[in-house]
Design an enzyme around this catalytic site. Structure first.
Site, PDB file in Angstrom:
ATOM      1  CG  ASN A  24      -2.002  -0.857   1.328  1.00 47.43           C
ATOM      2  OD1 ASN A  24      -2.569  -1.186   0.287  1.00 47.43           O
ATOM      3  ND2 ASN A  24      -2.345  -1.295   2.518  1.00 47.43           N
ATOM      4  N   GLY A  52       1.860  -1.257   3.792  1.00 48.01           N
ATOM      5  CA  GLY A  52       1.188  -2.537   3.552  1.00 48.01           C
ATOM      6  C   GLY A  52       1.995  -3.624   4.238  1.00 48.01           C
ATOM      7  CE  LYS A  53      -0.729  -5.554   9.740  1.00 48.31           C
ATOM      8  NZ  LYS A  53       0.477  -5.473  10.563  1.00 48.31           N
ATOM      9  N   GLY A  54       2.552  -6.799   3.712  1.00 49.00           N
ATOM     10  CA  GLY A  54       3.430  -7.648   2.928  1.00 49.00           C
ATOM     11  C   GLY A  54       4.702  -6.911   2.540  1.00 49.00           C
ATOM     12  CB  THR A 246       3.969  -9.641  19.389  1.00 46.51           C
ATOM     13  OG1 THR A 246       2.779  -9.054  18.869  1.00 46.51           O
ATOM     14  CG2 THR A 246       4.633 -10.500  18.318  1.00 46.51           C
ATOM     15  N   GLY A 248       4.133  -6.343  22.813  1.00 43.00           N
ATOM     16  CA  GLY A 248       4.661  -4.989  22.870  1.00 43.00           C
ATOM     17  C   GLY A 248       5.991  -4.953  23.612  1.00 43.00           C
ATOM     18  N   GLY A 277       5.256  -4.986  14.593  1.00 37.20           N
ATOM     19  CA  GLY A 277       4.816  -6.368  14.409  1.00 37.20           C
ATOM     20  C   GLY A 277       5.278  -6.924  13.071  1.00 37.20           C
ATOM     21  CG  ASP A 278       4.011  -5.170   9.495  1.00 41.00           C
ATOM     22  OD1 ASP A 278       3.167  -6.025   9.816  1.00 41.00           O
ATOM     23  OD2 ASP A 278       3.704  -4.040   9.055  1.00 41.00           O
ATOM     24  CB  ALA A 308      10.992  -1.677  14.226  1.00 41.86           C
TER      25      ALA A 308
HETATM   26  P1  ADP Z   1       2.097  -4.891  16.802  1.00 39.89           P
HETATM   27  O1  ADP Z   1       3.031  -3.888  16.192  1.00 39.89           O
HETATM   28  O2  ADP Z   1       1.570  -5.882  15.826  1.00 39.89           O
HETATM   29  O3  ADP Z   1       1.006  -4.291  17.652  1.00 39.89           O
HETATM   30  P2  ADP Z   1       3.632  -5.460  19.219  1.00 39.89           P
HETATM   31  O4  ADP Z   1       3.257  -4.107  19.714  1.00 39.89           O
HETATM   32  O5  ADP Z   1       3.385  -6.624  20.110  1.00 39.89           O
HETATM   33  O6  ADP Z   1       2.970  -5.792  17.802  1.00 39.89           O
HETATM   34  O7  ADP Z   1       5.189  -5.387  18.860  1.00 39.89           O
HETATM   35  C1  ADP Z   1       5.872  -6.394  18.148  1.00 39.89           C
HETATM   36  C2  ADP Z   1       7.247  -6.572  18.753  1.00 39.89           C
HETATM   37  O8  ADP Z   1       7.968  -5.335  18.700  1.00 39.89           O
HETATM   38  C3  ADP Z   1       7.241  -6.976  20.214  1.00 39.89           C
HETATM   39  O9  ADP Z   1       7.182  -8.379  20.367  1.00 39.89           O
HETATM   40  C4  ADP Z   1       8.563  -6.406  20.698  1.00 39.89           C
HETATM   41  O10 ADP Z   1       9.630  -7.260  20.369  1.00 39.89           O
HETATM   42  C5  ADP Z   1       8.716  -5.128  19.881  1.00 39.89           C
HETATM   43  N1  ADP Z   1       8.197  -3.963  20.617  1.00 39.89           N
HETATM   44  C6  ADP Z   1       7.022  -3.343  20.436  1.00 39.89           C
HETATM   45  N2  ADP Z   1       6.895  -2.295  21.286  1.00 39.89           N
HETATM   46  C7  ADP Z   1       8.036  -2.255  22.008  1.00 39.89           C
HETATM   47  C8  ADP Z   1       8.531  -1.408  23.058  1.00 39.89           C
HETATM   48  N3  ADP Z   1       7.822  -0.376  23.519  1.00 39.89           N
HETATM   49  N4  ADP Z   1       9.753  -1.674  23.556  1.00 39.89           N
HETATM   50  C9  ADP Z   1      10.490  -2.714  23.097  1.00 39.89           C
HETATM   51  N5  ADP Z   1      10.073  -3.548  22.122  1.00 39.89           N
HETATM   52  C10 ADP Z   1       8.871  -3.333  21.585  1.00 39.89           C
END
Ligand code: ADP
Length: 329
Positions: A24, A52-54, A246, A248, A277-278, A308
Site C-alpha cells: 500500500n 502494507g503488511k506484505g 507479541t 509490545g 509487528g511486521d 523498529a
Molecule cells: P504490533 O506492532 O503488531 O502491535 P507489538 O506491539 O506486540 O505488535 O510489537 C511487536 C514486537 O515489537 C514486540 O514483540 C517487541 O519485540 C517489539 N516492541 C514493540 N513495542 C516495544 C517497546 N515499547 N519496547 C520494546 N520492544 C517493543
C-alpha cells in the site's frame, strides 16, 4: 495486467523468505482535529510512505540480510512505482510483483496532534491478488524455505498459499487485520503470529473492546483476567502447529505442543511502534527458515521489533543487522 515487474532473472532462486501479501501507499495528512461527519478540515502537506503488511515484512527481512522475495500486486501508477522502488532499495527480489488490474492500494491516514488517527484503506490491486497468481508462482513457493502471509489480501488467496505449500516449506501467518481462519489454513500455520488485539478477535472476544482477550468460551481454563499463556493455549486449540503472541514492550510468548516460553524484549526508548509487528514477524520467519527453533528465532525477532520502535515510521524504521540492540540476558 498480470505482467511481472522483474528483470527476467529466475524469481526466488534460493529464497530464504517469500512474503505473499499487500503493498500500500500510506497517504498521511496531519490535522489539528480529525473531521466529523460532513466536515472539512485543512491539513498539512501530504506525505506518502510505502506500506502494507506484505511490503513492510519484505523490506524488514531484506534489510536484515535475508534473501527475500515478494509476491504482491500493485497498480500501474506512481504509487506502485514507489513501492517497487522501496522494495528494490532494500534488496527484495521483486520479479514476482504483479502490476495492473486496479490502482495500487492506499491507506488514507489523518493524524491529530495527540497521535490518534483515522484510516480509510482502499485495497485496490491487493484485492486482485488472486489464487491463480499464487498457482502461477508455484516455482517460487517451492524454492522458498518459509512463506509469510497476512490478511490484507483476499482470503481465498491466503487459502491457496496454504494449499499450495510444498512439503518442507514452512508457513508463518499473521492474521492482520484479524479474521477467523478456516481449519485447513490454521492447520499449516507454524507459527500463527499475532498481537494481543488479534488474539482477542481470534478467540472470539470481538473487535471493539480494549485490553487482552476476553474470557470467552474458546479460552480453555480461562477465569477472570486470563494471561497470554491462556490465550496461547486457546489459540493452539484452534489448530495451528505453534503460536507466537507479541506483547509490545514485554516481548513475546512462544508456544507449541510442548509448552510455552516468554521471550523478553530489550528495553528501548520507543518513539513510534508503527510496523513493529511486521518487523518482528519478518525476522522470526527468516530465522525459522534458517533452521532456528521457535524460541531462538523469537529471541532474534524481539531485537528487531525493539529496534523498529526507536525510529518513526514503518519501513524507514526497520534496522539492519548491525543496528540491533543486544539480546536481553
Ligand atoms: P504490533 O506492532 O503488531 O502491535 P507489538 O506491539 O506486540 O505488535 O510489537 C511487536 C514486537 O515489537 C514486540 O514483540 C517487541 O519485540 C517489539 N516492541 C514493540 N513495542 C516495544 C517497546 N515499547 N519496547 C520494546 N520492544 C517493543
Amino acid at each position: 495486467m498480470s505482467e511481472a515487474a522483474g528483470t527476467g532473472e529466475r524469481a526466488g532462486h534460493g529464497t530464504e523468505l517469500l512474503v505473499v501479501g499487500s503493498a500500500n501507499a500510506d497517504l498521511v495528512v496531519a490535522v489539528d482535529r480529525r473531521p466529523g461527519p460532513g466536515e472539512t478540515v485543512l491539513g498539512s502537506d501530504l506525505v506518502v510512505h510505502p506500506g502494507g503488511k506484505g511490503a513492510n515484512q519484505a523490506v524488514a527481512a531484506a534489510r536484515l540480510g535475508a534473501r527475500t522475495a515478494l509476491l504482491a500486486r500493485v497498480g500501474d501508477d506512481a504509487h506502485g512505482r514507489l513501492l517497487l522502488e522501496s522494495q528494490r532499495a532494500a534488496g527484495v527480489d521483486t520479479s514476482a510483483v504483479l502490476t495492473g488490474g486496479a490502482p495500487t492500494g492506499v491507506a488514507l491516514i489523518t493524524v491529530d496532534p495527540s497521535g490518534d488517527n483515522s484510516i480509510v484503506v482502499s485495497p485496490g490491486a491487493n484485492a486482485r491478488l488472486r489464487p491463480a497468481d499464487v498457482r502461477a508462482a508455484g516455482g517460487l513457493l517451492a524454492r522458498a524455505r518459509v512463506v509469510s502471509v497476512q490478511l490484507e489480501i483476499p482470503p481465498e488467496t491466503v487459502a491457496e498459499v496454504a494449499r499450495a505449500l510444498p512439503a518442507g516449506t514452512r508457513l508463518v501467518l499473521n492474521p492482520s487485520p484479524p479474521a477467523a481462519l478456516p481449519p485447513d489454513v490454521l492447520a499449516v500455520c507454524d507459527p500463527l503470529v499475532l498481537n494481543e488485539h488479534e488474539a482477542r478477535v481470534l478467540l472470539g472476544g470481538g473487535v471493539g473492546g480494549s485490553g487482552g482477550p476476553g474470557p470467552g468460551p474458546q479460552v480453555p481454563g480461562s477465569g477472570p483476567g486470563p494471561g497470554p499463556e491462556d490465550w496461547a493455549r486457546g489459540l493452539l486449540a484452534l489448530g495451528p502447529r505453534s503460536v507466537v503472541v507479541t506483547l509490545g514492550a514485554a516481548g513475546a510468548l512462544v508456544a507449541g505442543p510442548a509448552g510455552g516460553e516468554r521471550v523478553p524484549s530489550p528495553r528501548v526508548r520507543a518513539v513510534d511502534t508503527t510496523g513493529a509487528g511486521d518487523a518482528f514477524t519478518a525476522a522470526l520467519a527468516w530465522r525459522l527458515g534458517l533452521g532456528e527453533d521457535l524460541a531462538t528465532a523469537a529471541r532474534f525477532a524481539v531485537r528487531v521489533g525493539a529496534a523498529a520502535v526507536t525510529r518513526p515510521g514503518a519501513q524507514q524504521s526497520f534496522p539492519t543487522a548491525d543496528e540491533l540492540p543486544p539480546a536481553t540476558p
